[in-house]
Design a protein around this motif. Structure first.
Motif, PDB file in Angstrom:
ATOM      1  N   THR A   1       0.939  -1.180   0.081  1.00 61.24           N
ATOM      2  CA  THR A   1       0.023  -0.108   0.121  1.00 61.24           C
ATOM      3  C   THR A   1       0.837   1.173   0.019  1.00 61.24           C
ATOM      4  N   VAL A   2       0.532   2.098  -0.901  1.00 62.54           N
ATOM      5  CA  VAL A   2       1.144   3.359  -1.090  1.00 62.54           C
ATOM      6  C   VAL A   2       0.193   4.372  -1.071  1.00 62.54           C
ATOM      7  N   ILE A   3       0.544   5.312  -0.156  1.00 64.96           N
ATOM      8  CA  ILE A   3      -0.295   6.782   0.135  1.00 64.96           C
ATOM      9  C   ILE A   3       0.565   7.967  -0.004  1.00 64.96           C
ATOM     10  N   LEU A   4      -0.129   9.210  -0.512  1.00 65.51           N
ATOM     11  CA  LEU A   4       0.547  10.338  -0.642  1.00 65.51           C
ATOM     12  C   LEU A   4      -0.328  11.316   0.286  1.00 65.51           C
ATOM     13  N   ALA A   5       0.320  11.670   1.308  1.00 64.01           N
ATOM     14  CA  ALA A   5      -0.563  12.597   2.254  1.00 64.01           C
ATOM     15  C   ALA A   5       0.019  14.116   2.009  1.00 64.01           C
ATOM     16  N   THR A   6      -0.827  15.271   1.948  1.00 64.26           N
ATOM     17  CA  THR A   6      -0.531  16.425   1.829  1.00 64.26           C
ATOM     18  C   THR A   6      -1.159  17.167   2.653  1.00 64.26           C
ATOM     19  N   ALA A   7      -0.577  18.341   3.173  1.00 63.55           N
ATOM     20  CA  ALA A   7      -1.357  19.344   4.174  1.00 63.55           C
ATOM     21  C   ALA A   7      -0.771  20.892   3.526  1.00 63.55           C
ATOM     22  N   THR A   8      -2.054  21.523   3.511  1.00 64.72           N
ATOM     23  CA  THR A   8      -1.945  22.856   2.909  1.00 64.72           C
ATOM     24  C   THR A   8      -2.689  23.866   3.760  1.00 64.72           C
TER      25      THR A   8
ATOM     26  N   LEU B   1     -11.437  23.145   8.425  1.00 62.04           N
ATOM     27  CA  LEU B   1     -10.382  22.088   8.042  1.00 62.04           C
ATOM     28  C   LEU B   1     -11.427  21.068   7.054  1.00 62.04           C
ATOM     29  N   ARG B   2     -10.626  20.744   6.215  1.00 59.72           N
ATOM     30  CA  ARG B   2     -11.040  19.641   5.278  1.00 59.72           C
ATOM     31  C   ARG B   2     -10.335  18.678   4.822  1.00 59.72           C
ATOM     32  N   VAL B   3     -10.833  17.473   5.003  1.00 61.50           N
ATOM     33  CA  VAL B   3     -10.013  16.205   4.808  1.00 61.50           C
ATOM     34  C   VAL B   3     -10.538  15.563   3.465  1.00 61.50           C
ATOM     35  N   ASP B   4      -9.823  15.325   2.347  1.00 61.48           N
ATOM     36  CA  ASP B   4     -10.318  14.771   1.296  1.00 61.48           C
ATOM     37  C   ASP B   4      -9.532  13.492   1.058  1.00 61.48           C
TER      38      ASP B   4
ATOM     39  N   SER C   1     -13.368   7.037   4.736  1.00 64.63           N
ATOM     40  CA  SER C   1     -11.848   7.097   5.008  1.00 64.63           C
ATOM     41  C   SER C   1     -11.471   8.631   5.499  1.00 64.63           C
ATOM     42  N   GLY C   2     -12.068   9.565   4.697  1.00 64.27           N
ATOM     43  CA  GLY C   2     -11.934  10.904   5.003  1.00 64.27           C
ATOM     44  C   GLY C   2     -12.132  11.354   6.411  1.00 64.27           C
ATOM     45  N   ARG C   3     -13.530  10.830   7.002  1.00 62.99           N
ATOM     46  CA  ARG C   3     -14.078  11.293   8.265  1.00 62.99           C
ATOM     47  C   ARG C   3     -13.291  10.433   9.196  1.00 62.99           C
ATOM     48  N   LEU C   4     -12.681   9.274   8.990  1.00 59.14           N
ATOM     49  CA  LEU C   4     -11.802   8.473   9.996  1.00 59.14           C
ATOM     50  C   LEU C   4     -10.436   9.294  10.143  1.00 59.14           C
ATOM     51  N   THR C   5     -10.000   9.806   8.919  1.00 61.04           N
ATOM     52  CA  THR C   5      -8.870  10.514   9.234  1.00 61.04           C
ATOM     53  C   THR C   5      -8.958  11.963   9.899  1.00 61.04           C
ATOM     54  N   ASP C   6     -10.056  12.735   9.650  1.00 63.65           N
ATOM     55  CA  ASP C   6     -10.140  14.005  10.074  1.00 63.65           C
ATOM     56  C   ASP C   6     -10.368  13.932  11.904  1.00 63.65           C
TER      57      ASP C   6
ATOM     58  N   GLN D   1      -6.412  22.293   4.400  1.00 69.39           N
ATOM     59  CA  GLN D   1      -7.061  20.935   3.617  1.00 69.39           C
ATOM     60  C   GLN D   1      -5.867  19.765   3.596  1.00 69.39           C
ATOM     61  N   ILE D   2      -6.227  18.809   4.137  1.00 67.15           N
ATOM     62  CA  ILE D   2      -5.621  17.440   4.009  1.00 67.15           C
ATOM     63  C   ILE D   2      -6.221  16.597   2.750  1.00 67.15           C
ATOM     64  N   ILE D   3      -5.133  16.216   1.940  1.00 69.71           N
ATOM     65  CA  ILE D   3      -5.553  15.152   0.614  1.00 69.71           C
ATOM     66  C   ILE D   3      -4.739  13.899   1.033  1.00 69.71           C
ATOM     67  N   VAL D   4      -5.409  12.872   0.931  1.00 71.12           N
ATOM     68  CA  VAL D   4      -4.661  11.637   0.965  1.00 71.12           C
ATOM     69  C   VAL D   4      -5.248  10.712  -0.448  1.00 71.12           C
TER      70      VAL D   4
END
Length: 472
Positions: free
Chosen positions: A44-51, A65-68, A97-102, A118-121
């Motif tokens: 499993t490979v994910i890219l997580a960004t925070a802006t 805050l928005r988690v996508d 998954s976004g709600r779980l991360t948030d 904004q967090i984008i995974v």
């Protein structure tokens, strides 16, 4: 607030999580984000960004805050099955998954922080044995931790299963199929701050042990991240935090605390809200004459005082606004068989919360086919949908597609009923439940769970045991 290296300064960190390598790479990808981390867990490979925005958003009384969560079917070597052959709106799993991360991230931002974040995974590669949700929470934590965004992390997360009476950290796909417990726990070094679970009638003591066991693993993940942040993290920006005018704070507290205390204590929600609204309206009219530019501050302090009154009354006086003790449940009323053409229906009312759940039974071919990241086609024979129309709170609003909240609450109630459903060989029907929230005054998701039990029993579905739910 943006910034970062201009060359590809890739740094790689590795640890072990549940017997599998967990690798975090920073510095190479998404360099214009405030922070970014590539996480590899198994395959499993994910890219997580925070802006974050450079300036606070004006005129709001909440943290934006928005988690996508972005699922890409190429992660599993698949081409989307839609007409356009590209991903469209987020799937139900992506929203969940976004709600779980948030949830574990949100409480750790500074109080009064109003910059948009904004967090984008993005799922880049998918291994069913290594949860992308766990990798995503860890990745988002690292991205925030190494960024200049003010945040009081890091956090870690693990899944806990129960196989043959033994707790298992991050069970594989095969193990999850036979696990009696599906628990996701997240937290900091010092405390757990998010739990989500489904269980096959597991004793409470076992679930408590699972939470503690998960937190021990989380401590190791936090230590691992702290090393990354110490070596790669940017200096944190000095946040511009929202603070109401001290003169307004003093005026509201001295003049309206007692009036709010009198207004908040009423057994009827609408009467209570009307009384509180009258106090707020009077406060605005009187105080705007003194503080013409202070409307947002006045409203903020009134809400803050109201929360303090309710909290103090419950903790110290053991009384809730409607007059109940903390352990006292509202009056309950139930009915079944309300709809003549539906297979089953149940009306559940607790106080002023009222939910009508309707059951429909269909042939096996009515199952929902899921366009997921899995290599094998997946189907759902049991679906629960939750609708929260604006009239349930006496409000007016446009009707649109199901919101993230509606999808999340529907999944919560759906998960509660899965363990008691009959085996497909015994009862080969597709089952759809729809919960219509008719009136809301607390915990409509759990009222939906209770209404679902009623509707299933009314439809003649041989469930193993009735299920009820309460919010804590």
């Amino acid at each position: 607030m943006r910034g970062g290296p201009t060359s590809l300064e890739k740094r790689v960190y590795q640890t072990e999580l549940a017997g599998r390598p967990l690798i975090v790479e920073v510095g190479q990808m998404a360099q214009q984000a405030n922070g970014a981390a590539l996480v590899r867990y198994g395959d499993t490979v994910i890219l997580a960004t925070a802006t974050a925005s450079k300036e606070p958003r004006q005129g709001i009384d909440f943290f934006p805050l928005r988690v996508d969560w972005e699922e890409r079917l190429y992660a599993a070597g698949r081409i989307p099955g839609s007409f356009f052959r590209r991903e469209g709106k987020p799937s139900e799993r992506a929203i969940l998954s976004g709600r779980l991360t948030d949830r574990p991230l949100r409480p750790l931002f500074p109080k009064g922080y109003r910059n948009e974040v904004q967090i984008i995974v993005t799922t880049l590669s998918y291994d069913d044995d290594c949860s992308p949700e766990i990798a995503g929470i860890i990745g988002a934590s690292v991205a925030l931790g190494i960024s200049d965004i003010p945040w009081n992390g890091p956090v870690g997360a693990v899944e806990v299963g129960l196989l043959d009476g033994e707790l298992v950290i991050n069970p594989t796909a095969a193990q999850r199929e036979h696990s009696r417990l599906h628990l996701t726990v997240a937290g900091t070094r010092d405390a757990v701050n998010m739990v989500e679970a489904g269980a096959d009638q597991v004793p409470e003591a076992v679930i408590l042990d699972a939470i503690f066991r998960g937190h021990e693993e989380i401590k190791h993940l936090v230590e691992f991240q702290e090393r990354i942040i110490a070596e790669c993290g940017k200096p944190k920006a000095e946040p511009e935090l929202y603070e109401p005018d001290p003169a307004i704070v003093e005026a509201v507290r001295s003049r309206y605390t007692e009036r709010l205390r009198e207004a908040i204590n009423h057994p009827d929600k609408q009467a209570r809200e009307q009384a509180v609204e009258e106090v707020k309206k009077a406060a605005l009219e009187e105080l705007l004459a003194e503080f013409p530019e202070g409307e947002l501050d006045i409203q903020h302090v009134l809400d803050q005082v109201l929360k303090e009154i309710v909290r103090k009354q419950i903790l110290e006086e053991q009384i809730r606004p409607d007059g109940r003790r903390p352990d006292e449940i509202r009056p309950i009323h139930v009915e079944v068989g309300l709809l003549p053409r539906a297979h089953g229906s149940g009306l559940f009312q607790r106080g002023q919360t009222q939910v009508l759940t309707v059951a429909s039974l269909g042939a096996p071919g009515d199952r929902q086919m899921l366009d997921t990241l899995g290599q094998i086609e997946e189907f759902k024979r049991y679906m629960h949908h939750y609708n929260f129309p604006p009239y349930s709170t006496g409000e007016v609003a446009p009707l649109r597609a199901p919101s993230r909240r509606e999808i999340g609450h529907g999944a919560l109630a759906e998960r509660a009923l899965v363990p008691v459903l009959p085996d497909e060989m015994e009862f080969p029907y597709t089952i759809r439940l729809v919960s219509e929230v008719l009136s809301s005054n607390g915990s409509t998701s759990m009222a939906s769970t209770c209404g679902s039990t009623l509707a299933l029993m009314d439809a003649g579905v041989p469930i193993k045991a009735p299920v009820a739910g309460v919010a804590m």
